[in-house]
Design a protein around this motif. Sequence first.
Motif, PDB file in Angstrom:
ATOM      1  N   HIS A 161       0.835  -1.196   0.000  1.00  0.00           N
ATOM      2  CA  HIS A 161       0.000   0.000   0.000  1.00  0.00           C
ATOM      3  C   HIS A 161       0.868   1.243   0.000  1.00  0.00           C
ATOM      4  O   HIS A 161       1.931   1.278   0.642  1.00  0.00           O
ATOM      5  N   ILE A 162       0.386   2.241  -0.712  1.00  0.00           N
ATOM      6  CA  ILE A 162       1.157   3.463  -0.909  1.00  0.00           C
ATOM      7  C   ILE A 162       0.645   4.515   0.070  1.00  0.00           C
ATOM      8  O   ILE A 162      -0.353   5.199  -0.190  1.00  0.00           O
ATOM      9  N   GLY A 163       1.265   4.621   1.210  1.00  0.00           N
ATOM     10  CA  GLY A 163       0.859   5.578   2.226  1.00  0.00           C
ATOM     11  C   GLY A 163      -0.115   4.984   3.233  1.00  0.00           C
ATOM     12  O   GLY A 163      -0.806   3.994   2.962  1.00  0.00           O
ATOM     13  N   PHE A 164      -0.158   5.621   4.425  1.00  0.00           N
ATOM     14  CA  PHE A 164      -0.984   5.102   5.515  1.00  0.00           C
ATOM     15  C   PHE A 164      -2.474   5.168   5.194  1.00  0.00           C
ATOM     16  O   PHE A 164      -3.236   4.255   5.534  1.00  0.00           O
ATOM     17  N   LEU A 165      -2.938   6.242   4.558  1.00  0.00           N
ATOM     18  CA  LEU A 165      -4.360   6.385   4.241  1.00  0.00           C
ATOM     19  C   LEU A 165      -4.825   5.279   3.305  1.00  0.00           C
ATOM     20  O   LEU A 165      -5.928   4.726   3.476  1.00  0.00           O
ATOM     21  N   SER A 167       0.133   1.991 -17.674  1.00  0.00           N
ATOM     22  CA  SER A 167       1.587   1.790 -17.597  1.00  0.00           C
ATOM     23  C   SER A 167       2.190   2.298 -16.290  1.00  0.00           C
ATOM     24  O   SER A 167       3.379   2.109 -16.039  1.00  0.00           O
ATOM     25  N   SER A 168       1.384   2.914 -15.433  1.00  0.00           N
ATOM     26  CA  SER A 168       1.911   3.509 -14.198  1.00  0.00           C
ATOM     27  C   SER A 168       2.243   2.442 -13.153  1.00  0.00           C
ATOM     28  O   SER A 168       1.657   1.361 -13.130  1.00  0.00           O
ATOM     29  N   LEU A 169       3.160   2.791 -12.274  1.00  0.00           N
ATOM     30  CA  LEU A 169       3.462   1.959 -11.104  1.00  0.00           C
ATOM     31  C   LEU A 169       2.202   1.914 -10.225  1.00  0.00           C
ATOM     32  O   LEU A 169       1.541   2.925 -10.012  1.00  0.00           O
ATOM     33  N   SER A 170       1.857   0.731  -9.716  1.00  0.00           N
ATOM     34  CA  SER A 170       0.668   0.644  -8.859  1.00  0.00           C
ATOM     35  C   SER A 170       0.823  -0.473  -7.835  1.00  0.00           C
ATOM     36  O   SER A 170       1.590  -1.414  -8.024  1.00  0.00           O
ATOM     37  N   ALA A 171       0.053  -0.326  -6.756  1.00  0.00           N
ATOM     38  CA  ALA A 171       0.034  -1.336  -5.690  1.00  0.00           C
ATOM     39  C   ALA A 171      -1.237  -1.143  -4.876  1.00  0.00           C
ATOM     40  O   ALA A 171      -1.871  -0.092  -4.923  1.00  0.00           O
ATOM     41  N   GLY A 172      -1.613  -2.174  -4.132  1.00  0.00           N
ATOM     42  CA  GLY A 172      -2.788  -2.068  -3.262  1.00  0.00           C
ATOM     43  C   GLY A 172      -3.731  -3.245  -3.416  1.00  0.00           C
ATOM     44  O   GLY A 172      -3.720  -3.946  -4.436  1.00  0.00           O
ATOM     45  N   ALA A 173      -4.565  -3.426  -2.395  1.00  0.00           N
ATOM     46  CA  ALA A 173      -5.536  -4.526  -2.374  1.00  0.00           C
ATOM     47  C   ALA A 173      -6.866  -4.140  -2.999  1.00  0.00           C
ATOM     48  O   ALA A 173      -7.826  -4.910  -2.935  1.00  0.00           O
ATOM     49  N   SER A 174      -6.942  -2.965  -3.634  1.00  0.00           N
ATOM     50  CA  SER A 174      -8.227  -2.477  -4.145  1.00  0.00           C
ATOM     51  C   SER A 174      -8.847  -3.418  -5.164  1.00  0.00           C
ATOM     52  O   SER A 174     -10.064  -3.623  -5.167  1.00  0.00           O
ATOM     53  N   PHE A 229     -12.934   7.728 -11.372  1.00  0.00           N
ATOM     54  CA  PHE A 229     -12.811   8.419 -12.658  1.00  0.00           C
ATOM     55  C   PHE A 229     -12.718   9.932 -12.487  1.00  0.00           C
ATOM     56  O   PHE A 229     -12.333  10.634 -13.425  1.00  0.00           O
ATOM     57  N   SER A 230     -13.079  10.423 -11.307  1.00  0.00           N
ATOM     58  CA  SER A 230     -13.053  11.866 -11.078  1.00  0.00           C
ATOM     59  C   SER A 230     -11.727  12.352 -10.511  1.00  0.00           C
ATOM     60  O   SER A 230     -11.358  13.514 -10.695  1.00  0.00           O
ATOM     61  N   VAL A 231     -11.026  11.480  -9.802  1.00  0.00           N
ATOM     62  CA  VAL A 231      -9.786  11.869  -9.131  1.00  0.00           C
ATOM     63  C   VAL A 231      -8.597  11.273  -9.881  1.00  0.00           C
ATOM     64  O   VAL A 231      -8.556  10.067 -10.128  1.00  0.00           O
ATOM     65  N   PRO A 232      -7.633  12.095 -10.262  1.00  0.00           N
ATOM     66  CA  PRO A 232      -6.459  11.579 -10.984  1.00  0.00           C
ATOM     67  C   PRO A 232      -5.598  10.686 -10.099  1.00  0.00           C
ATOM     68  O   PRO A 232      -5.558  10.842  -8.881  1.00  0.00           O
ATOM     69  N   GLY A 233      -4.907   9.741 -10.733  1.00  0.00           N
ATOM     70  CA  GLY A 233      -3.965   8.891 -10.024  1.00  0.00           C
ATOM     71  C   GLY A 233      -4.550   7.600  -9.488  1.00  0.00           C
ATOM     72  O   GLY A 233      -3.832   6.794  -8.889  1.00  0.00           O
TER      73      GLY A 233
END
Length: 390
Positions: free
Chosen positions: A237-241, A286-293, A334-338
């Motif tokens: 996960h990328i960051g505590f939040l 193509s972006s770096l990604s991580a998380g359990a989403s 879709f509304s928030v970038p990243g």
Amino acid sequence: MASYENHLFWKLAYFLVVEQDYQIVQAYENRQEILFENLSNKSAQIIRMIHSELDWGSRMRRDIEQVATAGENIRKQLGKRELTVINLYLSPYPPIDEYESYIKEPFYFSKGKRTKVTSVLFAHGQLDQAADFFGRLFAGGMDLAFLEEGSEEETAAYRRAAFAHSIKRSEEDKKVFHFSTPFFSYMFIAAQVVVFLLLELSGGSTDAANLIRFGAKFNPLILEGEWWRFLTPVFLHIGFLHLLMNTFALYFLGTAVERIFGRSRFLFIYLFSGFAGTLASFALNSSLSAGASGAIFGCFGALLYFGFIYPRLFFRTMGMNVIIVILINLVFGFSVPGIDNAGHIGGLIGGFLATGAVHFPAKKKSFMQLAFFFAAVLLSAGGLYVGFLG
């Protein structure tokens, strides 16, 4: 009140519950008014039946309006576009003034006209017509012999059988939600917390190089053969939040899915959903990604499959809440970038297909499960093709 109407009331209740697979969703204290539900019968999805002496037509009119309002609330709760309510009156005699127009034409809830109430009166002089109309709502109809009188013992037997059958079905419904106790949900929560701490201690959970070192989805390395990166991002996960949000989601959502489908099925659903989410991200982002989403969206997919198999139970309990939360998350994504929307949607689809492949514990639908399995394989093959060669 006349004993004949009471006998017919419970005979009809028995007919609906035992022979037509309706569920009693509400029975009032005096047990002279019952609400039945069977969403698979489009002609009579909701049936309200009341045993009452009708005196004035105006009273019947007000009652029909109240039934339409209640039906509209049920329609919204179930998330149905339209709802058909059959309103049955059992009375010794019809009202003494004008009432025919109230049962001749359906009554629609005023706003939107999406809830239709059709009223039927079983009363002296109306029995044959009422039985004929009511019987046409069901396959096989209704024999006029159904209207014959019966003893008090028969009436009591019909009442006991109707409630016993409905209670048994309710107990079976409850068991669906409590097949197993969660185990892997808590293991995955512990794993992602431990990995997060390791990330923080070795360079930070927001450091790209550190994330790549721990196994984040990084397309160039996957293309070089590091296939394990289709699964390892689920635990990063990328960051505590990010960790906090997914941990809460897994605690509430994952445990619910594990209770319904059992431990081994949940393990497969969760991991395949995570894989499917990472694969979709690999193919389309193509972006770096991580998380359990992706895996968590797969749990949503599992609940959607639950709704596909048990629509009545799904919408009676959690259905609209699940659908609304999915839509809010997708709109937010879709509304928030990243935000990796491809991973979310891939996990949602993967979870639905994985759940269809394993189905429910102690239940088999071999042909359908095989179809879902092949669909999952084809989807995976397509994602790999696009990611590696597209």
